[in-house]
Design a protein around this motif. Sequence first.
Motif, PDB file in Angstrom:
ATOM      1  N   GLN A 234     -18.472  -6.011  -7.985  1.00 46.27           N
ATOM      2  CA  GLN A 234     -17.054  -5.640  -8.020  1.00 46.27           C
ATOM      3  C   GLN A 234     -16.870  -4.130  -7.977  1.00 46.27           C
ATOM      4  O   GLN A 234     -15.959  -3.619  -7.301  1.00 46.27           O
ATOM      5  N   ILE A 235     -17.739  -3.408  -8.666  1.00 45.77           N
ATOM      6  CA  ILE A 235     -17.666  -1.946  -8.631  1.00 45.77           C
ATOM      7  C   ILE A 235     -17.962  -1.435  -7.233  1.00 45.77           C
ATOM      8  O   ILE A 235     -17.280  -0.525  -6.724  1.00 45.77           O
ATOM      9  N   THR A 236     -18.959  -2.022  -6.591  1.00 41.73           N
ATOM     10  CA  THR A 236     -19.312  -1.609  -5.230  1.00 41.73           C
ATOM     11  C   THR A 236     -18.149  -1.857  -4.278  1.00 41.73           C
ATOM     12  O   THR A 236     -17.836  -1.022  -3.419  1.00 41.73           O
TER      13      THR A 236
ATOM     14  N   LEU B 189     -12.278   9.954  -6.532  1.00 40.25           N
ATOM     15  CA  LEU B 189     -12.573   8.583  -6.937  1.00 40.25           C
ATOM     16  C   LEU B 189     -13.280   8.554  -8.284  1.00 40.25           C
ATOM     17  O   LEU B 189     -13.988   9.490  -8.655  1.00 40.25           O
ATOM     18  N   PRO B 190     -13.101   7.461  -9.030  1.00 36.99           N
ATOM     19  CA  PRO B 190     -13.808   7.332 -10.307  1.00 36.99           C
ATOM     20  C   PRO B 190     -15.316   7.273 -10.090  1.00 36.99           C
ATOM     21  O   PRO B 190     -15.793   6.890  -9.022  1.00 36.99           O
ATOM     22  N   THR B 191     -16.044   7.658 -11.110  1.00 33.32           N
ATOM     23  CA  THR B 191     -17.513   7.635 -11.065  1.00 33.32           C
ATOM     24  C   THR B 191     -18.026   6.554 -12.009  1.00 33.32           C
ATOM     25  O   THR B 191     -17.257   5.925 -12.746  1.00 33.32           O
TER      26      THR B 191
ATOM     27  N   GLY C 222     -16.210   1.162  -2.421  1.00 33.82           N
ATOM     28  CA  GLY C 222     -16.329   1.131  -0.972  1.00 33.82           C
ATOM     29  C   GLY C 222     -15.002   1.133  -0.251  1.00 33.82           C
ATOM     30  O   GLY C 222     -14.900   1.630   0.881  1.00 33.82           O
ATOM     31  N   ALA C 223     -13.966   0.579  -0.870  1.00 38.43           N
ATOM     32  CA  ALA C 223     -12.662   0.475  -0.211  1.00 38.43           C
ATOM     33  C   ALA C 223     -11.646   1.489  -0.722  1.00 38.43           C
ATOM     34  O   ALA C 223     -10.614   1.702  -0.078  1.00 38.43           O
ATOM     35  N   ALA C 224     -11.905   2.099  -1.871  1.00 37.69           N
ATOM     36  CA  ALA C 224     -10.939   3.024  -2.465  1.00 37.69           C
ATOM     37  C   ALA C 224     -10.876   4.332  -1.683  1.00 37.69           C
ATOM     38  O   ALA C 224     -11.816   4.701  -0.973  1.00 37.69           O
ATOM     39  N   THR C 225      -9.751   5.035  -1.840  1.00 36.14           N
ATOM     40  CA  THR C 225      -9.560   6.340  -1.209  1.00 36.14           C
ATOM     41  C   THR C 225      -9.054   7.333  -2.252  1.00 36.14           C
ATOM     42  O   THR C 225      -8.409   6.935  -3.220  1.00 36.14           O
TER      43      THR C 225
ATOM     44  N   THR D 167       0.857  -1.181   0.000  1.00 33.39           N
ATOM     45  CA  THR D 167       0.000   0.000   0.000  1.00 33.39           C
ATOM     46  C   THR D 167       0.891   1.227   0.000  1.00 33.39           C
ATOM     47  O   THR D 167       1.758   1.375   0.866  1.00 33.39           O
ATOM     48  N   LEU D 168       0.694   2.089  -0.966  1.00 34.68           N
ATOM     49  CA  LEU D 168       1.519   3.291  -1.080  1.00 34.68           C
ATOM     50  C   LEU D 168       1.060   4.358  -0.092  1.00 34.68           C
ATOM     51  O   LEU D 168      -0.125   4.431   0.254  1.00 34.68           O
ATOM     52  N   PRO D 169       1.976   5.200   0.379  1.00 33.45           N
ATOM     53  CA  PRO D 169       1.604   6.291   1.284  1.00 33.45           C
ATOM     54  C   PRO D 169       0.502   7.168   0.680  1.00 33.45           C
ATOM     55  O   PRO D 169       0.509   7.465  -0.511  1.00 33.45           O
ATOM     56  N   GLY D 170      -0.441   7.527   1.542  1.00 36.79           N
ATOM     57  CA  GLY D 170      -1.552   8.369   1.116  1.00 36.79           C
ATOM     58  C   GLY D 170      -2.795   7.610   0.729  1.00 36.79           C
ATOM     59  O   GLY D 170      -3.824   8.216   0.407  1.00 36.79           O
ATOM     60  N   LEU D 171      -2.720   6.270   0.760  1.00 38.91           N
ATOM     61  CA  LEU D 171      -3.830   5.444   0.310  1.00 38.91           C
ATOM     62  C   LEU D 171      -4.208   4.415   1.364  1.00 38.91           C
ATOM     63  O   LEU D 171      -3.381   4.009   2.183  1.00 38.91           O
ATOM     64  N   ALA D 172      -5.485   3.992   1.328  1.00 39.14           N
ATOM     65  CA  ALA D 172      -5.990   2.916   2.187  1.00 39.14           C
ATOM     66  C   ALA D 172      -5.574   3.124   3.642  1.00 39.14           C
ATOM     67  O   ALA D 172      -5.810   4.187   4.211  1.00 39.14           O
TER      68      ALA D 172
END
Length: 234
Positions: free
Chosen positions: A148-150, A133-135, A154-157, A35-40
């Motif tokens: 899968q989209i949900t 986030l993408p729409t 739901g988990a993306a930042t 996990t890269l800094p700034g995410l999750a």
Amino acid sequence: MAEFVLVAGAWLGGWAWDEVAPGLRAAGHGVHPVTLPGLAEKREETAVGQQAHVREIVEAVERGGLSEVVLVGHSYSGIPVGQAAERIGERLARVVFVDSEVPVDGESFASGWWQGPAELEAALAKNGGEWALPTAPDFEGQGLTDEQITRFVGAATPHPGASLTEPAVLDRPLGELPATYLKCLLDGPEPNPTVAALLTSPHWELVELDTGHWPMFSRPGELAQILLHSAPAA
């Protein structure tokens, strides 16, 4: 056996590889989602530039004392992964770019933005310096189910914008690295011109998969098999 270091693209953390990792482990390989800094779970580190992402990947390899490393970069993360691949030296076995951008010395992710860098930079400024986030339209035609989209949304930042505008730094031509480029055909049938030029190198190979831009969700089993084929022979 290989050590797979997996880095997902914008908005995603190490969790994005949850359905890919079991197939790699079942074949006896080490698996290290980053996990890269700034995410999750590292969301609190918001003012993060691209070079911080490169360092995180290099440090993940060094902390683990890893060798025979297959570095895997998806989407945005192909840019820091390509730079990290140069910096880990003999630890590297291969780098795999999964429908990704690739680093160009002195250029940023924004440099290649299809609407022009100013358009992306304006969007980042409008969203407090982060990439929103993408729409729903971004997922159309990408082979993802509603479930899968949900899960994705739901988990993306939001993604730290500084990482998209900071330039890459390469010490040698990227074409000298042993590399596989995986093109996901639902996201466009041809690699971009920069990748196409790199694919003329004898060290690079092209693999295609008939799915969308996020194969770790849409086709995790097949993605795992492609990664296994990239591993060094025992």
